[in-house]
Design a protein around this motif. Structure first.
Motif, PDB file in Angstrom:
ATOM      1  N   ASN A 117      53.167   6.955  48.068  1.00  0.00           N
ATOM      2  CA  ASN A 117      52.381   7.382  46.915  1.00  0.00           C
ATOM      3  C   ASN A 117      51.518   8.580  47.310  1.00  0.00           C
ATOM      4  N   ALA A 118      50.937   9.218  46.307  1.00  0.00           N
ATOM      5  CA  ALA A 118      49.910  10.227  46.541  1.00  0.00           C
ATOM      6  C   ALA A 118      48.582   9.568  46.208  1.00  0.00           C
ATOM      7  N   ALA A 119      47.609   9.735  47.086  1.00  0.00           N
ATOM      8  CA  ALA A 119      46.346   9.028  46.900  1.00  0.00           C
ATOM      9  C   ALA A 119      45.163   9.934  47.181  1.00  0.00           C
ATOM     10  N   GLY A 120      44.038   9.567  46.614  1.00  0.00           N
ATOM     11  CA  GLY A 120      42.806  10.301  46.865  1.00  0.00           C
ATOM     12  C   GLY A 120      42.142   9.792  48.131  1.00  0.00           C
ATOM     13  N   GLY A 121      41.598  10.687  48.930  1.00  0.00           N
ATOM     14  CA  GLY A 121      40.908  10.280  50.144  1.00  0.00           C
ATOM     15  C   GLY A 121      39.507   9.784  49.818  1.00  0.00           C
ATOM     16  N   ALA A 201      42.597   7.556  34.258  1.00  0.00           N
ATOM     17  CA  ALA A 201      41.426   8.392  34.559  1.00  0.00           C
ATOM     18  C   ALA A 201      41.182   8.348  36.060  1.00  0.00           C
ATOM     19  N   TYR A 202      40.874   9.489  36.626  1.00  0.00           N
ATOM     20  CA  TYR A 202      40.439   9.490  38.020  1.00  0.00           C
ATOM     21  C   TYR A 202      39.086   8.784  38.105  1.00  0.00           C
ATOM     22  N   GLU A 203      38.665   8.503  39.332  1.00  0.00           N
ATOM     23  CA  GLU A 203      37.489   7.681  39.546  1.00  0.00           C
ATOM     24  C   GLU A 203      36.194   8.453  39.270  1.00  0.00           C
ATOM     25  N   THR A 204      35.189   7.734  38.849  1.00  0.00           N
ATOM     26  CA  THR A 204      33.856   8.338  38.748  1.00  0.00           C
ATOM     27  C   THR A 204      33.259   8.405  40.155  1.00  0.00           C
ATOM     28  N   ALA A 218      41.648   5.003  50.883  1.00  0.00           N
ATOM     29  CA  ALA A 218      42.373   5.863  49.933  1.00  0.00           C
ATOM     30  C   ALA A 218      42.535   5.114  48.617  1.00  0.00           C
ATOM     31  N   VAL A 219      42.622   5.873  47.527  1.00  0.00           N
ATOM     32  CA  VAL A 219      42.698   5.246  46.202  1.00  0.00           C
ATOM     33  C   VAL A 219      43.825   5.857  45.384  1.00  0.00           C
ATOM     34  N   GLY A 220      44.521   5.004  44.658  1.00  0.00           N
ATOM     35  CA  GLY A 220      45.621   5.487  43.838  1.00  0.00           C
ATOM     36  C   GLY A 220      45.934   4.548  42.693  1.00  0.00           C
ATOM     37  N   ILE A 243      47.652  11.830  51.397  1.00  0.00           N
ATOM     38  CA  ILE A 243      46.316  12.145  50.877  1.00  0.00           C
ATOM     39  C   ILE A 243      46.395  13.508  50.182  1.00  0.00           C
ATOM     40  N   SER A 244      46.241  13.469  48.858  1.00  0.00           N
ATOM     41  CA  SER A 244      46.485  14.681  48.070  1.00  0.00           C
ATOM     42  C   SER A 244      45.192  15.424  47.763  1.00  0.00           C
ATOM     43  N   ASN A 245      44.095  14.735  47.828  1.00  0.00           N
ATOM     44  CA  ASN A 245      42.805  15.350  47.489  1.00  0.00           C
ATOM     45  C   ASN A 245      41.696  14.501  48.066  1.00  0.00           C
ATOM     46  N   LYS A 246      40.536  15.115  48.204  1.00  0.00           N
ATOM     47  CA  LYS A 246      39.347  14.344  48.597  1.00  0.00           C
ATOM     48  C   LYS A 246      38.715  13.790  47.331  1.00  0.00           C
ATOM     49  N   VAL A 256      36.273  19.899  41.031  1.00  0.00           N
ATOM     50  CA  VAL A 256      37.242  19.403  40.049  1.00  0.00           C
ATOM     51  C   VAL A 256      38.475  18.814  40.742  1.00  0.00           C
ATOM     52  N   ILE A 257      39.136  17.913  40.077  1.00  0.00           N
ATOM     53  CA  ILE A 257      40.407  17.383  40.551  1.00  0.00           C
ATOM     54  C   ILE A 257      41.369  17.395  39.376  1.00  0.00           C
ATOM     55  N   ASP A 258      42.580  17.850  39.612  1.00  0.00           N
ATOM     56  CA  ASP A 258      43.562  17.712  38.533  1.00  0.00           C
ATOM     57  C   ASP A 258      44.931  17.362  39.119  1.00  0.00           C
TER      58      ASP A 258
HETATM   59  N1  CYT Z   1      43.795  10.963  43.660  1.00  0.00           N
HETATM   60  C1  CYT Z   1      44.963  10.341  43.367  1.00  0.00           C
HETATM   61  N2  CYT Z   1      42.600   9.194  42.729  1.00  0.00           N
HETATM   62  C2  CYT Z   1      42.618  10.379  43.338  1.00  0.00           C
HETATM   63  O1  CYT Z   1      41.537  10.956  43.610  1.00  0.00           O
HETATM   64  N3  CYT Z   1      46.124  10.927  43.691  1.00  0.00           N
HETATM   65  C3  CYT Z   1      44.956   9.124  42.735  1.00  0.00           C
HETATM   66  C4  CYT Z   1      43.745   8.563  42.434  1.00  0.00           C
END
Ligand code: CYT
Length: 286
Positions: A117-121, A201-204, A218-220, A243-246, A256-258
């Motif tokens: 998966n792609a996840a946020g750091g 929605a991405y996380e607050t 990591a979060v996804g 890890i696709s983004n912080k 911003v994150i998109d």
């Molecule tokens: N990024 C992602 N949250 C993130 O920041 N790919 C999923 C969830």
């Protein structure tokens, strides 16, 4: 209590029979390709592909960056089956639909499943482009009752109350580290806890700070449902998060994150993930 959508054993058997009758590969390894990582399926040799819409009773995937095919083929000399595009709860699918392909793989003969998966750091040491071996997960929807195994249990797949303390196979995690060494990726490897949130929605900021405080790395928006269903039916599982983004943990509106950033990280590391996975497959003894 038929309150939860579910597929019968016979439904799933019919789907796997449909595939086995049309395909000569007999994979023992299944791979679920995450956001931006579907290119792996295109590298298989002796490909036989089934668009989801061509498979009876199969859901169809909608999110951009996900293609929507089951691709059989050979990787590192072994038969594998790849899900090129997965189903997410945020698209509106039931948990039954999200996890149906895992049970289909089980009846195809798959014994080892690799999920990506792609996840946020969340861990502040992680940078975009890092690859996290999933050590464990927190299934947030599941903690509140929306577990993929909710509903009548089918003993043909597994027990009512399956253990999850060893969900991510320790030997496979060691093999992933060894595979990373083989392709020179050791410096980009991490190992940590993945939190599954429903999305889209991405996380607050507060949510990310909460996740960090409870030990999430990591979060996804995927993976945990498929892993639970795979473990329920006795498959060995390993998982990778690119890890696709912080995660944005500061109240700074200029940050911003998109979704395009998430897909871009996939493009940058796609070839690396492909060589990592093919080296892992080499190391799996069937
Ligand atoms: N990024 C992602 N949250 C993130 O920041 N790919 C999923 C969830």
């Amino acid at each position: 209590a038929d309150v939860v959508e579910s597929y019968s054993y016979e439904d799933i058997e019919a789907i796997s029979k449909f595939l086995l009758e049309r395909c000569r590969h007999r994979p023992k390894i299944g791979i679920i390709c995450g956001s931006g990582l579907g290119g792996l399926a295109d590298t298989l040799q002796e490909q036989e592909a089934f668009p989801y819409e061509s498979i009876p009773k199969f859901p169809v995937s909608t999110v951009s960056g996900h293609k929507g095919r089951l691709v059989f083929g050979v990787l590192s000399g072994k038969a594998v089956v790849c899900m090129q595009g997965r189903f997410h709860m945020y698209e509106g699918y039931s948990m039954a639909k999200v996890t149906l392909p895992v049970r289909v793989m089980k009846l195809l003969g798959v014994e080892t499943m690799l999920v990506t998966n792609a996840a946020g750091g969340v861990n502040q040491d992680y940078v975009p482009g890092d690859i996290m071996i999933i050590k464990d997960h927190i299934n947030f929807p599941g903690l509140c009752g929306n577990n993929p195994l909710r509903g009548p249990n089918n003993e043909k797949f597994g027990p009512r109350f399956p253990a999850m303390n060893d969900a991510y196979n320790a030997k496979l995690r060691a093999s992933l580290r060894a595979a990373a060494k083989l392709c020179g990726l050791s410096d980009h490897m991490k190992e940590g806890v993945y939190a599954y949130l429903g999305g889209p929605a991405y996380e607050t900021v507060a949510e990310l700070r909460f996740l960090k405080a409870i030990g999430v790395d990591a979060v996804g928006m995927s993976t945990a449902p498929e892993v639970i269903v795979a473990r329920h039916c006795g498959m060995k599982v390993c998982g990778l998060s690119l890890i696709s983004n912080k995660g944005i943990m500061e109240y700074d509106p200029s940050l911003v994150i998109d979704h395009s950033e998430v897909l871009e990280a996939g493009r940058v590391r796609a070839a690396d993930i492909q060589s990592l996975v093919s080296n892992l497959v080499k190391l799996i003894d069937e």
